[in-house]
Design a protein around this motif. Structure first.
Motif, mmCIF file in Angstrom:
data_model
loop_
_atom_site.group_PDB
_atom_site.id
_atom_site.type_symbol
_atom_site.label_atom_id
_atom_site.label_comp_id
_atom_site.label_asym_id
_atom_site.label_seq_id
_atom_site.Cartn_x
_atom_site.Cartn_y
_atom_site.Cartn_z
ATOM 1 N N ALA A 364 0.739 -1.199 0.086
ATOM 2 C CA ALA A 364 0.106 0.165 -0.067
ATOM 3 C C ALA A 364 0.906 1.314 0.133
ATOM 4 C CB ALA A 364 -1.039 -0.040 1.288
ATOM 5 N N TYR A 365 2.054 1.097 0.502
ATOM 6 C CA TYR A 365 2.857 2.061 0.458
ATOM 7 C C TYR A 365 3.521 2.681 -0.901
ATOM 8 C CZ TYR A 365 3.070 2.591 5.727
ATOM 9 O OH TYR A 365 2.928 2.793 7.104
ATOM 10 N N GLY A 366 3.562 1.507 -1.647
ATOM 11 C CA GLY A 366 3.831 1.879 -3.100
ATOM 12 C C GLY A 366 2.794 2.594 -3.966
ATOM 13 N N LEU A 367 1.333 2.172 -3.528
ATOM 14 C CA LEU A 367 0.140 2.795 -3.775
ATOM 15 C C LEU A 367 0.310 4.418 -3.654
ATOM 16 C CD1 LEU A 367 -2.389 -0.038 -3.323
ATOM 17 C CD2 LEU A 367 -1.121 0.301 -5.391
ATOM 18 N N ALA A 368 0.661 4.509 -2.615
ATOM 19 C CA ALA A 368 0.627 5.719 -1.880
ATOM 20 C C ALA A 368 1.738 6.599 -2.702
ATOM 21 C CB ALA A 368 1.019 5.935 -0.340
ATOM 22 N N ALA A 369 2.923 6.118 -2.850
ATOM 23 C CA ALA A 369 3.813 6.429 -3.538
ATOM 24 C C ALA A 369 3.418 7.063 -5.242
ATOM 25 C CB ALA A 369 5.395 5.914 -3.842
ATOM 26 N N ALA A 370 2.678 6.307 -5.629
ATOM 27 C CA ALA A 370 2.278 6.688 -7.066
ATOM 28 C C ALA A 370 1.399 7.646 -6.909
ATOM 29 C CB ALA A 370 1.416 5.159 -7.658
ATOM 30 N N CYS A 371 0.499 7.681 -6.048
ATOM 31 C CA CYS A 371 -0.388 8.957 -5.642
ATOM 32 C C CYS A 371 0.549 10.301 -5.486
ATOM 33 C CB CYS A 371 -1.489 8.741 -4.492
ATOM 34 S SG CYS A 371 -2.474 7.428 -4.808
ATOM 35 N N TYR A 372 1.383 10.237 -4.645
ATOM 36 C CA TYR A 372 2.295 11.404 -4.357
ATOM 37 C C TYR A 372 3.093 11.787 -5.610
ATOM 38 C CZ TYR A 372 0.924 10.407 0.394
ATOM 39 O OH TYR A 372 0.080 10.210 1.594
ATOM 40 N N THR A 373 3.458 10.745 -6.510
ATOM 41 C CA THR A 373 4.049 11.326 -7.718
ATOM 42 C C THR A 373 3.237 11.709 -8.692
ATOM 43 O OG1 THR A 373 5.884 9.188 -7.420
ATOM 44 C CG2 THR A 373 5.801 10.195 -9.678
ATOM 45 N N TRP A 374 2.082 11.326 -8.722
ATOM 46 C CA TRP A 374 0.973 11.968 -9.572
ATOM 47 C C TRP A 374 0.535 13.341 -9.247
ATOM 48 C CZ3 TRP A 374 -4.345 9.030 -11.013
ATOM 49 C CH2 TRP A 374 -4.712 9.782 -12.073
ATOM 50 N N LEU A 375 0.545 13.573 -8.084
ATOM 51 C CA LEU A 375 0.381 14.821 -7.208
ATOM 52 C C LEU A 375 1.456 15.568 -7.704
ATOM 53 C CD1 LEU A 375 -1.270 16.562 -5.515
ATOM 54 C CD2 LEU A 375 0.014 15.822 -3.696
ATOM 55 N N TRP A 376 2.870 15.228 -7.522
ATOM 56 C CA TRP A 376 3.868 16.106 -7.939
ATOM 57 C C TRP A 376 3.808 16.362 -9.489
ATOM 58 C CZ3 TRP A 376 7.645 14.543 -11.868
ATOM 59 C CH2 TRP A 376 8.470 15.366 -11.983
ATOM 60 N N TRP A 377 3.240 15.600 -10.358
ATOM 61 C CA TRP A 377 3.271 15.816 -11.670
ATOM 62 C C TRP A 377 2.261 16.665 -12.073
ATOM 63 C CZ3 TRP A 377 6.361 14.712 -15.882
ATOM 64 C CH2 TRP A 377 5.549 14.858 -17.067
ATOM 65 N N THR A 378 1.169 16.922 -11.326
ATOM 66 C CA THR A 378 -0.124 17.863 -11.347
ATOM 67 C C THR A 378 0.275 19.081 -10.965
ATOM 68 O OG1 THR A 378 -1.556 15.957 -10.873
ATOM 69 C CG2 THR A 378 -2.505 18.371 -10.529
ATOM 70 N N LEU A 379 1.064 19.386 -9.672
ATOM 71 C CA LEU A 379 1.322 20.649 -9.644
ATOM 72 C C LEU A 379 2.547 21.154 -10.434
ATOM 73 C CD1 LEU A 379 2.019 19.898 -5.666
ATOM 74 C CD2 LEU A 379 0.361 21.186 -6.531
ATOM 75 N N ALA A 424 7.709 6.711 1.259
ATOM 76 C CA ALA A 424 6.622 5.728 1.134
ATOM 77 C C ALA A 424 7.174 4.390 0.521
ATOM 78 C CB ALA A 424 5.315 6.196 0.390
ATOM 79 N N ILE A 425 8.125 4.424 -0.608
ATOM 80 C CA ILE A 425 8.971 3.295 -1.021
ATOM 81 C C ILE A 425 9.743 2.776 0.088
ATOM 82 C CG2 ILE A 425 10.518 2.683 -2.939
ATOM 83 C CD1 ILE A 425 9.116 4.696 -4.724
ATOM 84 N N CYS A 426 10.558 3.632 0.940
ATOM 85 C CA CYS A 426 11.421 3.247 1.751
ATOM 86 C C CYS A 426 10.514 2.448 2.946
ATOM 87 C CB CYS A 426 12.120 4.488 2.088
ATOM 88 S SG CYS A 426 13.252 5.118 1.182
ATOM 89 N N VAL A 427 9.703 2.990 3.374
ATOM 90 C CA VAL A 427 8.877 2.412 4.502
ATOM 91 C C VAL A 427 8.276 1.088 4.043
ATOM 92 C CG1 VAL A 427 6.721 2.905 5.904
ATOM 93 C CG2 VAL A 427 8.223 4.535 5.797
ATOM 94 N N GLY A 428 7.775 1.084 3.015
ATOM 95 C CA GLY A 428 7.069 -0.138 2.388
ATOM 96 C C GLY A 428 8.108 -1.359 2.264
ATOM 97 N N ALA A 429 9.355 -0.848 1.933
ATOM 98 C CA ALA A 429 10.599 -1.833 1.807
ATOM 99 C C ALA A 429 11.021 -2.393 3.198
ATOM 100 C CB ALA A 429 11.735 -1.255 1.030
ATOM 101 N N ILE A 430 10.881 -1.329 4.046
ATOM 102 C CA ILE A 430 11.513 -1.762 5.659
ATOM 103 C C ILE A 430 10.429 -2.761 6.145
ATOM 104 C CG2 ILE A 430 11.679 -1.039 7.810
ATOM 105 C CD1 ILE A 430 12.921 1.454 6.426
ATOM 106 N N ILE A 431 8.950 -2.444 5.862
ATOM 107 C CA ILE A 431 7.949 -3.575 6.348
ATOM 108 C C ILE A 431 8.265 -5.021 5.609
ATOM 109 C CG2 ILE A 431 5.577 -3.810 6.313
ATOM 110 C CD1 ILE A 431 5.090 -0.703 6.745
ATOM 111 N N LEU A 432 8.268 -4.773 4.481
ATOM 112 C CA LEU A 432 8.520 -6.098 3.751
ATOM 113 C C LEU A 432 9.768 -6.931 4.228
ATOM 114 C CD1 LEU A 432 7.744 -8.144 1.327
ATOM 115 C CD2 LEU A 432 9.098 -6.970 -0.295
ATOM 116 N N ILE A 433 10.879 -6.133 4.504
ATOM 117 C CA ILE A 433 12.166 -7.071 4.720
ATOM 118 C C ILE A 433 11.890 -7.513 6.404
ATOM 119 C CG2 ILE A 433 14.392 -6.340 5.396
ATOM 120 C CD1 ILE A 433 14.619 -4.371 3.309
#
Length: 442
Positions: A364-379, A424-433
């Motif tokens: 889900a943190y990867g999904l959140a990262a996609a949202c924040y990247t899309w938000l950056w592209w919008t801004l 978000a990507i870092c936190v998701g990776a930590i949880i997976l590890i």
């Protein structure tokens, strides 16, 4: 015959320990008010921040609008209100009540009540109308502050008097019977096989059918939205409900971005927004279910703290984007007509990211990262700036100053969005590890 006297309950003495002790979520009917107030405190902060940003953006040489001291009081009290409410202590509830009282008094009495001057000669017609519309948000700030102040008193009384769950009576018995039936016949089933899953997907498909029947000219974005919707429905059937509902919501956001309110209340616009709110509700329910499962998992304390900190950072990002969304919606004018197509993205992308983070799942943190990247592209807005107040008739002589102030906020949000995506990507990776290492130890 003498009536039997009821035993008098001994009241707990009020000490510092009792005032600062963390209590459970209020019992009985008070619980739903507490859960609703959790959202209300964040909304109050968002409104105070929006009014503050508008007051700063519309300042002129002759008018300061709202002074910095008043703005600081509003924002500090709003933050303390959230902290006091979430502490679940008697002292915290009292702090929330005091902060709400201060917000009401400052809003009502400071300089005759905070408001924006809307008849300044430096303003154009857009700024005059926009300043008038801000009066509604100021009134809503007062109403929310009064309501939460009264609720804080109710929470204090509940924490001091009610120590266990009271027996059900009245309408609560029927509500409990309905929730038990729902748990047995729907919530206890496998995700993707529940009746609610089929109803939500069917409702979304129905909205999409109305959308395309009203406007059969399919563009490449419509086809992209259809493909994402089909992928989301397939994931729901494959029992990956969180990812599936996220894709369904993304598909609905794309449709709303193409058909904005500037086209009027046309059938595609209505169908697109109804479908989007249905998708967001579905995603919120799935996020809540996954969050409950996450709480039951054994995770290190430091990892839970990181998750909570990132969750509150997502809330802060949502609050910060609200002024950008509202100013673009109300103050923009004819020069930024097509920038208004970004309004669904500015509002719903932070919300989807927040709901994804709330679930606590590593993917889900990867999904959140996609949202924040899309938000950056919008801004980022490749063609031109998101704000361009350059019409003397509509924006007056203060337009270029307002443009600079709002674009400063937008530039800051660009940086924050990129940082949030990376974290978000870092936190998701930590949880997976951590999860995989725990399985290997078992």
């Amino acid at each position: 015959m003498k009536k039997e006297s009821k035993p008098v309950k001994e009241k707990e003495p009020i000490t510092m320990a009792s005032l600062t002790r963390r209590n459970p979520v209020p019992f009985g009917d008070v619980r739903k008010y507490y859960n609703g107030a959790k959202i209300g405190t964040v909304v109050l902060l968002a409104l105070c921040f929006h009014v503050s940003v508008v007051a700063i953006a519309l300042r002129t040489d002759s008018c300061v609008q709202i002074p910095n001291g008043i703005i600081a009081v509003l924002l500090i009290c709003s933050v303390l209100n959230i902290a006091g409410h979430y502490s679940r202590t008697v002292a915290g509830y009292a702090l929330s009540a005091v902060c709400c009282l201060v917000i009401v008094l400052v809003s009502q009495l400071s300089g005759g009540g905070i408001s924006l001057a809307n008849d300044l000669p430096e303003y154009g017609e857009v700024f005059r109308d926009g300043a008038k519309s801000t009066e509604f948000w100021i009134l809503l700030v007062k109403v929310l502050a009064v309501v939460h102040m009264m609720l804080s008193i109710v929470f204090i009384k509940s924490a001091l008097t009610v120590k266990e769950e009271p027996p059900l009576k009245g309408m609560n018995i029927k509500i409990k019977a309905f929730t038990d039936w729902l748990d047995k016949n729907n919530n206890s089933l496998t995700p993707g096989r529940r009746a609610s899953d089929y109803w939500f997907v069917t409702a979304e498909l129905f909205c999409v059918m109305i959308f395309w029947a009203a406007d059969p000219n399919m563009t490449k974005y419509d086809i992209c939205s259809l493909i994402i919707l089909a992928a989301g429905a397939f994931l729901v059937l494959a029992r990956q409900t969180l990812s599936g509902t996220f894709l369904i919501a993304v598909s609905a956001v794309i449709r709303c971005t193409l058909y904005q309110y500037r086209l009027g209340l046309l059938m595609p616009v209505v169908a697109a927004y109804i479908g989007l709110w249905i998708a967001v509700l579905y995603f919120a329910l799935e996020s809540g279910r996954e969050a409950k499962k996450t709480l039951q998992e054994e995770r290190p304390l430091w990892l839970r703290i990181i998750g909570q900190c990132f969750l509150w950072a997502s809330v802060l990002l949502c609050v910060t984007v609200i002024p950008v969304h509202e100013v673009l919606a109300v103050f923009s004018g004819d020069l930024m007509l097509y920038q208004k197509d970004n309004l669904p993205l500015l509002f719903f992308l932070p919300v989807l990211g927040l709901l994804a983070v709330r679930s606590g799942r590593w993917y889900a943190y990867g999904l959140a990262a996609a949202c924040y990247t899309w938000l950056w592209w919008t801004l980022r807005n490749d063609k031109e700036d998101l704000f361009y107040f350059a019409s003397m008739e509509q924006h007056g002589s203060v337009g270029r100053y307002t443009t600079g102030r709002m674009m400063t906020l937008v530039d800051a949000l660009k940086v924050v969005s990129v940082i949030a995506a990376v974290l978000a990507i870092c936190v998701g990776a930590i949880i997976l590890i951590v999860r995989r290492s725990g399985h290997e130890e078992e």
